[in-house]
Each structure stands twice: as C-alpha cells, then as structure tokens.
Scaffold this active site. Structure first.
Site: not given
Length: 273
Positions: A46, A51, A76, A109
């Site tokens: 994930d 990120y 996302k 997100h």
C-alpha cells in the site's frame, strides 16, 4: 501461510494483510522493504503519490522474485490532483513511477470538496472501464462523503481506507460500508505504536504468547477488515505477518471492543484539505 483474501464487489480479491509504506524513504529503502515483505509472505503493498516512494516500490516489485500478477499494489491520488483531467494525468504518472502496466487498487486519498471528488470519481470510473486499474475506491471518506458519491456514481467504490485502531474502531462506518458492499481497510492500525502498551493488549499477548502488535493485527483479521501495518524493520515486518497461528476467542474480542474511545489521531476528513 498466505494472508486470507477478501473479495471485493467486482470479484477482485485483496490480500487482507498488507505492508503500509507511509514514511518509508524512496529508492533502495523502499525497494528493500518490499523485498523483505514479499519474502515474509505479504502480497499486498500500500502506497500513495503523497508518500513519494512509488519508484522504490516498483523497483522492489521487479526484483522480489514473485510474478507481478501475484502482488496487489494499491496507490492513491494526491490532494492537489483532484479533478477529471488532473486525475487521468496523475494516475499515468503514478503507474510509470511504479513501473507497472496496471494498478490493482486506486484510491482517492482524501475527499476534499464535494464537487471535486465527484469529478475525480468520473476519471476513476474511466480508468476502471479501460482496465488500467482492477479496482477503485476511496480513502478517508466518512458516511456523508460516501452518500454523496453513491448518489451519482456509475461504479460504486469497492474499498474505503480509513484510520482505525483499538481506540478508534469505527463500528458505525464499518457497518455502513458493509451494507453498501464496500470493504474497509484500516490505516495506522497500531496507533503510532501507542496501542502496544495498553494493559488489555499486553495481557492478551501474554495469553497467546505473541507480541502486542500481533494481537492487534489478528483482531483486524477476525473483524474482516483489511489491515496495512507499516514498518521498515525486517523482524517487525515478519512478525506483523505472523498472525495466522493463533485465534482470539470471543472473550478476547470483547476485551478488544472495550478499548474503543472513538479517539482519532489523524486529520478529520470533514475539515482537512
């Protein structure tokens, strides 16, 4: 032992225990975490554009020794990429960074403003129809956001990834999602590690001769919620997956239920973004 698979509303199956990649550095660090996770048995990774580690994850998937089709990759859409055209462009950029032909699950997100996520979802439906993603869903959507989306969508979201841990258990939202055929994934399952010293969880860990984190992850499994604990430590990555050799009994599950204080640690989706 592999993680159980949960079937989404369109028949795609998602491994119930995944490795969360939030705060994992890009490049060799992310690649190494993916390799350790796959070696430990994980088949679900994930991540998110936010990120900043999609390239490292893609590199890890390429060299992990397991065929791409056996790895379930979730990423996302970032907040700044909402909107129809922006979404299509952002997805393509994520796909290229990951170095894959398709993404298994693509999530919005954060909901942002209503008119924005509705336009965004139209692009998600297009990506799904074109088979660029195997499943589509949302993250951090409360019931009010889901109601707005479900009222106008052609394809309903298959997953809702939300903050969930022992003192923020989301029973009402989980019940609503179950009624609508939406699978729930819990992020921050260990509550920044703060859950690991709760006396009830420590006691259950002693009872089952395991680590407190394993009790929590096992609790998620038995609730039927997808769980994505994060770690960049090889031994903890292994331990977090090693939760299939014991079972919490009804008394244990009730003890876990008693910990719920409806206490959010992250942002409130109704006020964030």
């Amino acid at each position: 032992m592999p993680a159980p698979l949960i079937e989404l509303s369109n028949g795609v199956k998602i491994p119930q225990v995944g490795i969360g990649m939030w705060q994992t550095a890009d490049g060799d660090a992310a690649s190494q975490v993916v390799q350790w996770a796959v070696s430990a048995g994980y088949r679900h990774i994930d991540t998110a554009k936010l990120y900043n580690n999609e390239e490292g994850i893609g590199a890890g998937v390429k060299v992990c020794g397991v065929p791409r089709e056996e790895i379930f990759i979730t990423t996302k859409l970032a907040n700044e990429d909402h909107g129809y055209e922006n979404t299509l462009k952002a997805f393509e950029e994520s796909r290229k960074r990951l170095g894959v032909d398709y993404v298994d699950l693509y999530l919005i997100h954060w909901p942002g403003q209503q008119k924005t996520f509705i336009d965004t979802w139209r692009a998600f439906e297009k990506l799904y129809e074109e088979k660029k993603v195997r499943a589509i869903g949302v993250s951090n959507f409360e019931e009010n956001h889901l109601e707005e989306l479900l009222a106008v969508c052609k394809v309903a979201p298959m997953v809702n990834q939300v903050e969930m841990h022992p003192d923020f258990q989301r029973p009402e939202l989980r019940a609503y999602c179950a009624k609508k055929g939406i699978v729930v994934t819990g992020w921050r399952p260990l509550g920044k590690g703060s859950m690991l010293e709760m006396p009830i969880i420590v006691k259950l860990a002693e009872k089952h001769k395991c680590a407190p984190a394993q009790v929590i992850i096992r609790w998620f499994v038995q609730l039927g919620v997808v769980v994505i604990p994060k770690s960049a430590n090889e031994e903890r990555i292994k331990a977090n997956f090693d939760v299939f050799g014991f079972q919490l009994d009804e008394e244990d599950m009730q003890a876990m239920k008693s910990l719920d204080e409806n206490k959010r640690m992250g942002f409130d989706p109704n006020t964030y973004f």
